[in-house]
Structure formats: C-alpha cells, structure tokens
Design a protein around this motif. Sequence first.
Motif, PDB file in Angstrom:
ATOM      1  N   CYS A   4       0.847  -1.199   0.000  1.00 56.61           N
ATOM      2  CA  CYS A   4       0.000   0.000   0.000  1.00 56.61           C
ATOM      3  C   CYS A   4       0.882   1.248   0.000  1.00 56.61           C
ATOM      4  N   CYS A  10       0.840   5.567   7.573  1.00 67.63           N
ATOM      5  CA  CYS A  10      -0.398   5.001   8.118  1.00 67.63           C
ATOM      6  C   CYS A  10      -0.234   4.664   9.603  1.00 67.63           C
ATOM      7  N   PHE A  12      -1.997   2.736  11.439  1.00 75.39           N
ATOM      8  CA  PHE A  12      -2.131   1.297  11.713  1.00 75.39           C
ATOM      9  C   PHE A  12      -0.820   0.582  11.398  1.00 75.39           C
ATOM     10  N   CYS A  32      -2.047  -4.399   4.018  1.00 72.37           N
ATOM     11  CA  CYS A  32      -0.978  -3.425   3.729  1.00 72.37           C
ATOM     12  C   CYS A  32       0.036  -3.956   2.718  1.00 72.37           C
ATOM     13  N   ASN A  36      -4.693  -3.658  -0.564  1.00 70.11           N
ATOM     14  CA  ASN A  36      -5.187  -2.487   0.174  1.00 70.11           C
ATOM     15  C   ASN A  36      -6.587  -2.060  -0.269  1.00 70.11           C
ATOM     16  N   CYS A  39      -8.985  -2.815   2.384  1.00 71.00           N
ATOM     17  CA  CYS A  39      -8.734  -2.242   3.708  1.00 71.00           C
ATOM     18  C   CYS A  39      -9.751  -1.139   4.000  1.00 71.00           C
TER      19      CYS A  39
HETATM   20  S1  SF4 Z   1      -3.669  -1.060   3.667  1.00 69.85           S
HETATM   21 FE1  SF4 Z   1      -4.830   0.227   5.057  1.00 69.85          FE
HETATM   22  S2  SF4 Z   1      -3.941  -0.045   7.074  1.00 69.85           S
HETATM   23 FE2  SF4 Z   1      -2.468  -0.781   5.546  1.00 69.85          FE
HETATM   24  S3  SF4 Z   1      -1.126   0.952   5.105  1.00 69.85           S
HETATM   25 FE3  SF4 Z   1      -2.776   0.987   3.605  1.00 69.85          FE
HETATM   26  S4  SF4 Z   1      -4.329   2.335   4.487  1.00 69.85           S
HETATM   27 FE4  SF4 Z   1      -2.937   1.732   6.153  1.00 69.85          FE
END
Ligand code: SF4
Length: 74
Positions: A4, A10, A12, A32, A36, A39
């Motif tokens: 991602c 991010c 998270f 991630c 993504n 997500c």
């Molecule tokens: S997939 Fe979601 S949680 Fe992971 S980095 Fe991307 S936006 Fe953040």
Amino acid sequence: MAVCEKVENCPFFNEKMANMPATAAGYKRKFCLGNNEKCARYMVLKSLGGSMVPMDLFPNQIEKAERLILEQTI
Ligand code: SF4
C-alpha cells in the motif's frame, strides 16, 4: 499483490493506534502488503479523503467504512 502506498504514514501500519489487535501482523500481510483495496482505512481515504479516516478504524472494519462513506455521500 502490492505494498500500500500509505504504509509510510499510516497509523495502523506504524502501530500508532491504541488497542492494536493481536491479529495486527496478519492484517498487515493481508491488507498493507497484500490487497489495500479491501482495507477499511484505505476505502475511506480513497472515497472521502485522509482527514475523514477515523483514528480508531482498523483495516478489517469494512462495514464501518461502508457506513461512513454512505453517510457522507447521501
Ligand atoms: S492497507 Fe490500510 S492499514 Fe495498511 S497501510 Fe494501507 S491504508 Fe494503512
């Protein structure tokens, strides 16, 4: 499968969220570093903008993300 583009900042991915779930490592692999588009945080970010992503929204909370997006678009 792709990393991602938001991983650098991010909350998270960088473990800046309170109450990180025990399943966080799995979510990182799945969302991630995997897909993504599935997500919840990414969905809100893409639909409403980064400022609209709740601080406590976890990647697996798709229904919450969909509700938020719907509320903002009707
Ligand atoms: S997939 Fe979601 S949680 Fe992971 S980095 Fe991307 S936006 Fe953040």
